[in-house]
Design a protein around this motif. Sequence first.
Motif, short mmCIF file in Angstrom:
data_model
loop_
_atom_site.label_atom_id
_atom_site.label_comp_id
_atom_site.label_asym_id
_atom_site.label_seq_id
_atom_site.Cartn_x
_atom_site.Cartn_y
_atom_site.Cartn_z
N PRO A 186 -5.41 -8.73 -6.25
CA PRO A 186 -6.51 -7.80 -5.99
C PRO A 186 -6.18 -6.36 -6.40
N LEU A 187 -4.91 -5.97 -6.30
CA LEU A 187 -4.54 -4.63 -6.74
C LEU A 187 -4.72 -4.47 -8.25
N LEU A 188 -4.33 -5.46 -9.01
CA LEU A 188 -4.46 -5.41 -10.46
C LEU A 188 -5.93 -5.37 -10.88
N THR A 213 5.66 -8.90 3.09
CA THR A 213 6.94 -8.23 3.25
C THR A 213 7.45 -8.37 4.69
N MET A 214 6.55 -8.18 5.66
CA MET A 214 6.96 -8.28 7.06
C MET A 214 7.37 -9.69 7.43
N GLU A 215 6.70 -10.68 6.86
CA GLU A 215 7.01 -12.08 7.15
C GLU A 215 8.17 -12.60 6.30
N GLY A 216 8.55 -11.86 5.29
CA GLY A 216 9.62 -12.31 4.40
C GLY A 216 9.22 -13.49 3.54
N SER A 217 7.92 -13.56 3.18
CA SER A 217 7.45 -14.69 2.39
C SER A 217 6.99 -14.21 1.01
N TRP A 218 6.65 -15.19 0.19
CA TRP A 218 6.16 -14.90 -1.16
C TRP A 218 4.69 -14.52 -1.17
N LEU A 241 -2.69 -4.80 2.20
CA LEU A 241 -2.47 -5.53 3.45
C LEU A 241 -1.73 -6.85 3.22
N ILE A 242 -2.11 -7.57 2.17
CA ILE A 242 -1.44 -8.84 1.87
C ILE A 242 0.03 -8.60 1.51
#
Length: 65
Positions: free
Chosen positions: A38-40, A25-30, A19-20
Amino acid sequence: MEKNIGRTDQIIRSTLGILIIMLGTMEGSWLGIIGLIPLLTAFTNHCPLYPVFGIDTFGDCGGDK
C-alpha cells in the motif's frame, strides 16, 4: 503509468501501510513486508488492480491525469 489513486485513497493506503509495517515489526513477523504494497501504490498514485475493476479515485478529486 496513469494515476488512478485520489488523495483520500492515498492517505488511507499510506496509513494502512505504516500500521501493517509497525505490526509486523512488533510481532517479529514477515507481515511488515506486505505493508510496502500500500505504501508503494500510495507513493506512485497507481494501483494495478483498479483498471481491472474499473475503479479510478484520482478523477474523483478533480486531478489532472
